[in-house]
Design an enzyme around this catalytic site. Structure first.
Site, PDB file in Angstrom:
ATOM      1  N   THR A  62      -4.310  12.592   1.312  1.00 35.33           N
ATOM      2  CA  THR A  62      -5.623  12.540   1.970  1.00 35.33           C
ATOM      3  C   THR A  62      -5.531  13.560   3.082  1.00 35.33           C
ATOM      4  O   THR A  62      -4.439  13.981   3.432  1.00 35.33           O
ATOM      5  CB  THR A  62      -5.863  11.125   2.562  1.00 35.33           C
ATOM      6  OG1 THR A  62      -6.352  10.266   1.542  1.00 35.33           O
ATOM      7  CG2 THR A  62      -6.864  11.084   3.699  1.00 35.33           C
ATOM      8  N   VAL A  77     -13.732   2.598  -4.397  1.00 33.04           N
ATOM      9  CA  VAL A  77     -13.891   3.174  -3.067  1.00 33.04           C
ATOM     10  C   VAL A  77     -12.742   2.680  -2.211  1.00 33.04           C
ATOM     11  O   VAL A  77     -12.467   1.471  -2.174  1.00 33.04           O
ATOM     12  CB  VAL A  77     -15.252   2.779  -2.450  1.00 33.04           C
ATOM     13  CG1 VAL A  77     -15.337   3.229  -1.001  1.00 33.04           C
ATOM     14  CG2 VAL A  77     -16.390   3.394  -3.266  1.00 33.04           C
ATOM     15  N   GLY A  78     -12.062   3.611  -1.553  1.00 34.44           N
ATOM     16  CA  GLY A  78     -10.897   3.238  -0.746  1.00 34.44           C
ATOM     17  C   GLY A  78     -11.262   3.003   0.703  1.00 34.44           C
ATOM     18  O   GLY A  78     -12.416   2.744   1.058  1.00 34.44           O
ATOM     19  N   THR A 130      -4.158   7.624   6.624  1.00 34.38           N
ATOM     20  CA  THR A 130      -3.861   7.978   5.233  1.00 34.38           C
ATOM     21  C   THR A 130      -2.884   6.941   4.696  1.00 34.38           C
ATOM     22  O   THR A 130      -2.144   6.334   5.471  1.00 34.38           O
ATOM     23  CB  THR A 130      -3.254   9.392   5.123  1.00 34.38           C
ATOM     24  OG1 THR A 130      -2.699   9.565   3.795  1.00 34.38           O
ATOM     25  CG2 THR A 130      -2.129   9.634   6.118  1.00 34.38           C
ATOM     26  N   GLY A 131      -2.882   6.752   3.396  1.00 36.64           N
ATOM     27  CA  GLY A 131      -1.953   5.785   2.814  1.00 36.64           C
ATOM     28  C   GLY A 131      -2.643   4.931   1.778  1.00 36.64           C
ATOM     29  O   GLY A 131      -3.728   5.270   1.301  1.00 36.64           O
TER      30      GLY A 131
HETATM   31  N1  ASP Z   1      -6.195   6.290   1.725  1.00 28.71           N
HETATM   32  C1  ASP Z   1      -6.542   7.005   0.525  1.00 28.71           C
HETATM   33  C2  ASP Z   1      -7.169   6.052  -0.452  1.00 28.71           C
HETATM   34  O1  ASP Z   1      -6.646   4.987  -0.661  1.00 28.71           O
HETATM   35  C3  ASP Z   1      -5.381   7.678  -0.104  1.00 28.71           C
HETATM   36  C4  ASP Z   1      -4.431   8.321   0.844  1.00 28.71           C
HETATM   37  O2  ASP Z   1      -4.631   8.382   2.016  1.00 28.71           O
HETATM   38  O3  ASP Z   1      -3.402   8.794   0.406  1.00 28.71           O
HETATM   39  O4  ASP Z   1      -8.164   6.387  -1.036  1.00 28.71           O
END
Ligand code: ASP
Length: 307
Positions: free
Chosen positions: A167, A196-197, A218-219
């Site tokens: 991200t 949707v995240g 992020t994560g």
């Molecule tokens: N947080 C993002 C999601 O779950 C992915 C990421 O940050 O790596 O959509």
């Protein structure tokens, strides 16, 4: 108070042959955001500029380079938030848009809503004159290959979190003491269509409040949402914790309570900043006082001067 911008290129495990691309990408985005601040621009304009650059860079999972969903398609989420007014704009499950972060800002500026999704978001983009780009222009050889490979692989919980993530995001404080955040993502590799995240959800993918500071996360999105990670970190700062301690407390709580890995960039209203993560890697860069700090591995703090 010294203006600052801090960017991240996603919490994950970066293969060594790609580490230079990640480092160069975040350094260049932080420089672009800092140029906005140095020119007297707002923290909002700085984070949108930095995140737009990262969306345009195929290295990162946002805009061009977004991971593919289970059907092999790109669906993206993004958010911006303005710490002065708590105004926020977001888009979710949007397709065929080169810079979702700019569309999120239009949602904030031009509608009375905070989030538009899927076809509605795309129709809004058209009404604002935002060009739609062909799906293929957002897909890279690498994302296509990872999608094909992953469909065949068996899922191990921790490795599978790390391999699917990435991200981009930024936080900034400007010379007037206003804070802002922006986050943009293609989401998780092989996600269901319509998933949707955390990224477009206020308090999860980001939060900005002039009275405290700003966070971009992020994560593993499903875990980030369960603990509203960005707002949780700001809560710890409200209780008197430093940017580092508050970020670590938030990430540790997410790991112990819901088994989630991730990373954050955080600033407080005085311009203190940090980049923290619980994954093996997170590319990040921060620009302040004409110095660029950057890193990829735990403990890194490399520097360059900014002319
Ligand atoms: N947080 C993002 C999601 O779950 C992915 C990421 O940050 O790596 O959509």
């Amino acid at each position: 108070m010294f203006p600052v911008v801090v960017v991240h290129g996603g919490a994950s495990m970066v293969p060594s042959e790609r580490s230079d691309n990640f480092t160069l990408g975040v350094c260049s985005a932080a420089r672009a955001g800092y140029a906005v601040l140095r020119g007297g621009g707002s923290s909002m304009d700085a984070v949108v500029e930095a995140v737009s650059q990262l969306e345009n860079d195929p290295t990162f999972n946002a805009g061009c380079g977004s991971v593919l969903n289970i059907k092999g398609e790109v669906e993206m989420d993004a958010i911006v938030m303005d710490g002065k007014t708590l105004a926020s704009g977001a888009v979710s499950a949007v397709r065929n848009i080169a810079n979702p972060v700019q569309l999120a800002k239009l949602v904030m500026d031009k509608t009375s809503h905070t989030c538009l999704t899927a076809e509605g978001a795309n129709r809004f983009a058209r009404s604002m004159g935002v060009p739609e780009v062909p799906s293929e222009s957002l897909i890279t050889e690498l994302t296509r290959m990872r999608w094909t490979k992953k469909r065949e692989a068996s899922a191990k919980p921790v490795e599978s979190q790390l391999e699917k993530m990435g991200t981009v995001g930024a936080v900034a404080v400007d010379s007037e003491g206003n804070v802002a955040c922006a986050t943009s993502t293609g989401g998780m590799l092989n996600k269901m269509e319509g998933r949707v995240g955390d990224t477009p959800c206020i308090g999860s993918g980001g939060y900005a409040d002039n009275q405290v500071g700003a966070v971009s996360t992020t994560g593993y999105g499903e875990a980030i949402m369960k603990v509203t990670l960005a707002r949780l970190i700001l809560f710890h700062m409200e209780q008197g914790q430093s940017v580092e301690a508050a970020s670590d407390l938030g990430l540790a709580y997410m790991a112990s309570r819901v088994d989630g890995l991730g990373g954050v960039v955080t600033v407080d209203r005085q311009g203190h900043w940090t980049a923290r993560f619980s994954t093996p890697n997170m590319s990040w860069a921060a620009a302040q006082k004409d110095t660029l700090h950057y890193g990829l591995r735990p403990g890194d703090d490399l520097t360059q001067s900014i002319d």
